[in-house]
Motif scaffolding. Structure first.
Motif, PDB file in Angstrom:
ATOM      1  N   GLY A  21      -3.748   8.258   7.508  1.00 19.97           N
ATOM      2  CA  GLY A  21      -4.343   9.512   8.148  1.00 19.97           C
ATOM      3  C   GLY A  21      -4.293  10.372   7.374  1.00 19.97           C
ATOM      4  O   GLY A  21      -4.991  10.524   6.408  1.00 19.97           O
ATOM      5  N   LYS A  22      -3.486  11.567   7.749  1.00 13.18           N
ATOM      6  CA  LYS A  22      -3.684  12.794   6.790  1.00 13.18           C
ATOM      7  C   LYS A  22      -2.757  12.560   5.733  1.00 13.18           C
ATOM      8  O   LYS A  22      -1.713  11.894   5.561  1.00 13.18           O
ATOM      9  CB  LYS A  22      -2.994  13.756   7.790  1.00 13.18           C
ATOM     10  N   THR A  24      -0.805  14.213   2.210  1.00 14.38           N
ATOM     11  CA  THR A  24      -0.635  15.575   1.558  1.00 14.38           C
ATOM     12  C   THR A  24      -0.583  15.525   0.111  1.00 14.38           C
ATOM     13  O   THR A  24      -1.165  14.530  -0.399  1.00 14.38           O
ATOM     14  CB  THR A  24       0.946  15.757   1.594  1.00 14.38           C
ATOM     15  N   LEU A  66      -8.502  16.795   1.424  1.00 13.53           N
ATOM     16  CA  LEU A  66      -7.109  16.468   2.206  1.00 13.53           C
ATOM     17  C   LEU A  66      -7.477  16.798   3.446  1.00 13.53           C
ATOM     18  O   LEU A  66      -6.776  16.404   4.298  1.00 13.53           O
ATOM     19  CB  LEU A  66      -5.917  17.385   1.610  1.00 13.53           C
ATOM     20  N   GLU A  67      -8.442  17.809   3.867  1.00 14.01           N
ATOM     21  CA  GLU A  67      -8.407  18.226   5.153  1.00 14.01           C
ATOM     22  C   GLU A  67      -9.680  17.451   5.862  1.00 14.01           C
ATOM     23  O   GLU A  67      -9.886  17.591   7.172  1.00 14.01           O
ATOM     24  CB  GLU A  67      -9.120  19.544   5.545  1.00 14.01           C
ATOM     25  N   PRO A  71      -9.268  11.105   4.687  1.00 15.09           N
ATOM     26  CA  PRO A  71      -9.013  11.506   3.169  1.00 15.09           C
ATOM     27  C   PRO A  71      -8.715  10.446   2.448  1.00 15.09           C
ATOM     28  O   PRO A  71      -8.948  10.410   1.191  1.00 15.09           O
ATOM     29  CB  PRO A  71      -7.670  12.313   3.434  1.00 15.09           C
TER      30      PRO A  71
END
Ligand code: GDP
Length: 296
Positions: A21-22, A24, A66-67, A71
């Motif tokens: 998902g997200k 970093t 990244l946003e 991603p």
């Protein structure tokens, strides 16, 4: 699967990215570390790997990626795009001369698949409505002339030969005259190879090139030899001058180092690939399709 070792490792890295998902910045850095190792294990040239990873990182570690909602997919897309660019971005076509016949000169080391590729290329050109003539100018390897004749018979393309006692430059010139006489609009010259690069070979090839001024000098290299293939390409490029590369035996290459490095190191495009021993197992090289095949 093509380059299965590399493909499997990249898949594993991508699966992790997609599952997250997200992402970093450190997720991306970790993934790039894995991609870097996979490429090095695949025998891709060290500098090529370094540049490639830096480019991907530069594009992937930014707010926009990244946003984004996906991603992981974005990072994979960037890897795909950069890998395509690495191999030359788009298809590099062979060209034809305005005065006939067009002359292609095939060069390469012994065992690279040169004679086989002469036949494969003639066969492909025949299908594109050309009328090729093959010229047997490899007078050193025993059986090279016979091998070319056998290939010629199989694909119904004439083979010009003068035995092995005449200077290859004269054979090439006489073959071109023969092509003019018989209305062949394309000649493909099979030149001599050696087991290793040496000055005598390079000089002979340079002489043929100077005399016949081929439209394309095509270097045949064996994909399975990895960075050796790239070094061979660099030498031929510097010493003889080449217009493109034919990468053979891709079907047996589990690593992919040559395919991924040769363009970046030599600045010469891969124009065709050999995908097997059979005459039809020969394709135009498409960097985008190749990247997709590797990345799954
Ligand atoms: P040359 O010495 O460079 O003329 O090499 P040859 O044309 O005689 O080829 C050497 C060997 O490699 C032969 O056994 C060919 O059948 C084989 N070969 C050539 N191209 C390919 C390819 O794309 N895939 C595979 N698997 N074998 C190939």
């Amino acid at each position: 699967m093509l380059f299965e070792g590399l493909a499997e490792k990249l898949q594993a890295t991508f699966d992790k990215l997609k599952g997250k998902g997200k992402l970093t910045e450190s997720d991306v850095k970790e993934a790039m570390r894995e991609v870097k190792l996979a490429l090095l294990e695949a025998d891709v040239n060290f500098k090529v790997v370094k540049d490639f990873i830096n480019k991907v990182k530069e594009r992937a570690i930014g707010g926009e990626v990244l946003e984004s909602l996906t991603p992981g997919q974005q990072v994979i897309k960037i890897v795909n795009e950069e890998m395509t660019l690495l191999m030359g971005s788009s298809e590099s076509k062979v060209t034809f001369s305005s005065t006939l016949p067009t002359v292609y000169m095939m060069v390469g080391l012994q065992g690279s698949g040169k004679t086989t590729s002469c036949g494969k290329l003639a066969n492909m050109m025949k299908k594109q409505q050309k009328k090729p003539l093959l010229i047997a100018a490899d007078i050193y390897r025993p059986a090279a002339i016979e091998q070319l004749k056998t290939v010629g018979e199989k694909i119904d393309v004439p083979v010009f030969s003068m035995g092995n006692q005449i200077d290859p430059v004269n054979i090439a010139k006489a073959g071109i005259e023969e092509a003019k006489k018989n209305g062949n609009d394309l000649v493909i010259i099979d030149t001599a190879g050696r087991l290793h690069i040496d000055n005598v070979l390079m000089e002979e090839l340079q002489n043929i090139k100077n005399e016949v001024k081929p439209q394309e000098v095509l270097l045949v290299v064996d994909s399975m030899t990895g960075q050796d293939a790239v070094n061979v390409a660099e030498s031929f490029s510097n010493q003889v001058g080449i217009d493109g590369v034919i990468l053979t035996k891709l079907d047996g290459d589990t690593r992919g180092g040559a395919a991924l490095s040769v363009r970046a190191v030599t600045n010469k495009p891969i124009k065709f690939v050999g995908m097997g021993e059979k005459i039809e197992e020969f394709e135009t090289f498409h960097p985008d399709r190749m990247a997709s095949r590797i990345l799954g």
